[in-house]
Design a protein around this motif. Structure first.
Motif, PDB file in Angstrom:
ATOM      1  N   ASP A  42       0.862  -1.173   0.000  1.00 29.51           N
ATOM      2  CA  ASP A  42       0.000   0.000   0.000  1.00 29.51           C
ATOM      3  C   ASP A  42       0.905   1.233   0.000  1.00 29.51           C
ATOM      4  N   PRO A  43       1.046   1.917  -1.137  1.00 27.68           N
ATOM      5  CA  PRO A  43       2.020   3.008  -1.247  1.00 27.68           C
ATOM      6  C   PRO A  43       1.564   4.302  -0.571  1.00 27.68           C
ATOM      7  N   MET A  44       2.458   5.283  -0.576  1.00 21.06           N
ATOM      8  CA  MET A  44       2.189   6.589   0.003  1.00 21.06           C
ATOM      9  C   MET A  44       1.142   7.367  -0.791  1.00 21.06           C
ATOM     10  N   ALA A  45       0.937   7.046  -2.068  1.00 20.70           N
ATOM     11  CA  ALA A  45       0.057   7.809  -2.959  1.00 20.70           C
ATOM     12  C   ALA A  45      -1.287   8.124  -2.310  1.00 20.70           C
ATOM     13  N   ASP A  46      -1.648   9.390  -2.394  1.00 15.33           N
ATOM     14  CA  ASP A  46      -2.901   9.876  -1.832  1.00 15.33           C
ATOM     15  C   ASP A  46      -3.125  11.258  -2.432  1.00 15.33           C
ATOM     16  N   TYR A  47      -4.175  11.923  -2.026  1.00 15.48           N
ATOM     17  CA  TYR A  47      -4.400  13.271  -2.512  1.00 15.48           C
ATOM     18  C   TYR A  47      -3.200  14.140  -2.144  1.00 15.48           C
ATOM     19  N   SER A  48      -2.582  14.745  -3.109  1.00 14.46           N
ATOM     20  CA  SER A  48      -1.402  15.616  -3.004  1.00 14.46           C
ATOM     21  C   SER A  48      -0.098  14.859  -2.725  1.00 14.46           C
ATOM     22  N   ILE A  49      -0.104  13.542  -2.804  1.00 12.40           N
ATOM     23  CA  ILE A  49       1.129  12.743  -2.696  1.00 12.40           C
ATOM     24  C   ILE A  49       1.205  11.850  -3.927  1.00 12.40           C
ATOM     25  N   SER A  50       2.309  11.948  -4.647  1.00  8.61           N
ATOM     26  CA  SER A  50       2.508  11.143  -5.853  1.00  8.61           C
ATOM     27  C   SER A  50       3.553  10.071  -5.607  1.00  8.61           C
ATOM     28  N   THR A  51       3.184   8.824  -5.852  1.00 10.47           N
ATOM     29  CA  THR A  51       4.137   7.718  -5.810  1.00 10.47           C
ATOM     30  C   THR A  51       4.646   7.491  -7.224  1.00 10.47           C
ATOM     31  N   TYR A  52       5.969   7.357  -7.369  1.00 10.86           N
ATOM     32  CA  TYR A  52       6.563   7.153  -8.688  1.00 10.86           C
ATOM     33  C   TYR A  52       6.963   5.697  -8.911  1.00 10.86           C
ATOM     34  N   ASN A  53       7.844   5.186  -8.104  1.00  7.23           N
ATOM     35  CA  ASN A  53       8.291   3.792  -8.218  1.00  7.23           C
ATOM     36  C   ASN A  53       8.519   3.234  -6.827  1.00  7.23           C
ATOM     37  N   TYR A  54       8.533   1.921  -6.754  1.00  4.76           N
ATOM     38  CA  TYR A  54       9.017   1.277  -5.530  1.00  4.76           C
ATOM     39  C   TYR A  54       9.789   0.021  -5.913  1.00  4.76           C
ATOM     40  N   THR A  55      10.805  -0.250  -5.122  1.00  4.90           N
ATOM     41  CA  THR A  55      11.714  -1.361  -5.390  1.00  4.90           C
ATOM     42  C   THR A  55      11.600  -2.362  -4.245  1.00  4.90           C
ATOM     43  N   VAL A  56      11.541  -3.644  -4.596  1.00  3.47           N
ATOM     44  CA  VAL A  56      11.328  -4.694  -3.600  1.00  3.47           C
ATOM     45  C   VAL A  56      12.578  -5.562  -3.503  1.00  3.47           C
ATOM     46  N   PHE A  57      13.069  -5.721  -2.280  1.00  5.48           N
ATOM     47  CA  PHE A  57      14.246  -6.531  -1.985  1.00  5.48           C
ATOM     48  C   PHE A  57      13.901  -7.541  -0.890  1.00  5.48           C
ATOM     49  N   HIS A  76      18.210 -10.645  -2.123  1.00  7.71           N
ATOM     50  CA  HIS A  76      17.652 -10.884  -3.452  1.00  7.71           C
ATOM     51  C   HIS A  76      16.889  -9.640  -3.896  1.00  7.71           C
ATOM     52  N   TYR A  77      16.983  -9.315  -5.180  1.00  8.60           N
ATOM     53  CA  TYR A  77      16.264  -8.192  -5.784  1.00  8.60           C
ATOM     54  C   TYR A  77      15.059  -8.741  -6.537  1.00  8.60           C
ATOM     55  N   PHE A  78      13.843  -8.316  -6.149  1.00  6.65           N
ATOM     56  CA  PHE A  78      12.632  -8.768  -6.835  1.00  6.65           C
ATOM     57  C   PHE A  78      12.270  -7.873  -8.012  1.00  6.65           C
ATOM     58  N   GLY A  79      12.545  -6.589  -7.915  1.00  4.96           N
ATOM     59  CA  GLY A  79      12.253  -5.716  -9.039  1.00  4.96           C
ATOM     60  C   GLY A  79      11.807  -4.328  -8.626  1.00  4.96           C
ATOM     61  N   ARG A  80      11.676  -3.475  -9.656  1.00  9.31           N
ATOM     62  CA  ARG A  80      11.217  -2.102  -9.485  1.00  9.31           C
ATOM     63  C   ARG A  80       9.872  -1.972 -10.194  1.00  9.31           C
ATOM     64  N   PHE A  81       8.882  -1.468  -9.462  1.00  7.16           N
ATOM     65  CA  PHE A  81       7.518  -1.445  -9.949  1.00  7.16           C
ATOM     66  C   PHE A  81       6.936  -0.041  -9.844  1.00  7.16           C
ATOM     67  N   PRO A 103      13.320 -16.984  -3.156  1.00  8.81           N
ATOM     68  CA  PRO A 103      14.497 -17.621  -3.751  1.00  8.81           C
ATOM     69  C   PRO A 103      14.947 -18.823  -2.923  1.00  8.81           C
ATOM     70  N   ASP A 104      15.605 -19.737  -3.582  1.00  7.19           N
ATOM     71  CA  ASP A 104      16.201 -20.883  -2.895  1.00  7.19           C
ATOM     72  C   ASP A 104      17.674 -20.563  -2.709  1.00  7.19           C
ATOM     73  N   PHE A 105      18.021 -20.089  -1.524  1.00 11.19           N
ATOM     74  CA  PHE A 105      19.392 -19.662  -1.258  1.00 11.19           C
ATOM     75  C   PHE A 105      20.371 -20.823  -1.115  1.00 11.19           C
TER      76      PHE A 105
END
Length: 159
Positions: A42-57, A76-81, A103-105
């Motif tokens: 659940d990102p920060m995006a709300d009225y007057s707040i803009s979410t651009y990207n988020y990266t998951v590790f 492990h790096y899952f990606g940027r969304f 991941p299987d470490f």
């Protein structure tokens, strides 16, 4: 290390109170290597707040400091969304998947000198680093960090 862990915990607690929350999986969820698990943020995006990207590790250990080093952390790096929110991202072009795969470490990630390690009941950290802004002037994007602790390769004890 202890001070960094406290800093990261406080930062994650502050962000969680104001948005930027990993809603699934929840803290303490046991996930086996190779298992697909539900993921929701659940990102920060709300009225007057803009979410651009988020990266998951996924970190298998927290950093020992916030400064550069040759062995800063493991994981492990899952990606940027991105997340659809107007006006920043009117149409998401790279949304996060509904499921991620642990991941299987114990396996080598690729060819080369890398090798894995087999561990059980290990605490790992699912991290989301989000980039966002408000309508006020800002020198660069604001970044927030959300962290959930998971159990990697948990075992049952038993009767």
């Amino acid at each position: 290390m202890f001070l960094v862990a406290i800093f990261l915990a406080l930062l994650a607690g502050f962000v969680s109170a104001n948005g930027g929350v990993i809603t699934t999986p929840t803290n303490g969820t046991v996930i086996m290597p190779g298992e697909s698990f539900a993921f929701s943020y659940d990102p920060m995006a709300d009225y007057s707040i803009s979410t651009y990207n988020y990266t998951v590790f996924l970190f298998t250990k927290l950093p020992s400091s916030l400064f550069s080093s040759t062995e800063w952390s493991n994981g492990h790096y899952f990606g940027r969304f991105d997340y659809p929110n107007y006006p920043a991202v009117p149409y998401s072009t790279h949304p996060a998947p509904a499921n991620l795969t642990m991941p299987d470490f114990s396996q080598s990630p690729r060819t080369g000198w890398g090798s894995g390690a087999n561990v059980t009941n290990a605490t790992v950290y699912l991290l989301v680093l989000e980039e966002w802004l408000t309508g006020s002037d800002n020198f660069g994007l604001t970044m927030s960090l959300a962290i959930n602790e998971l159990i990697y390769n948990g075992t049952t004890s038993g009767s």
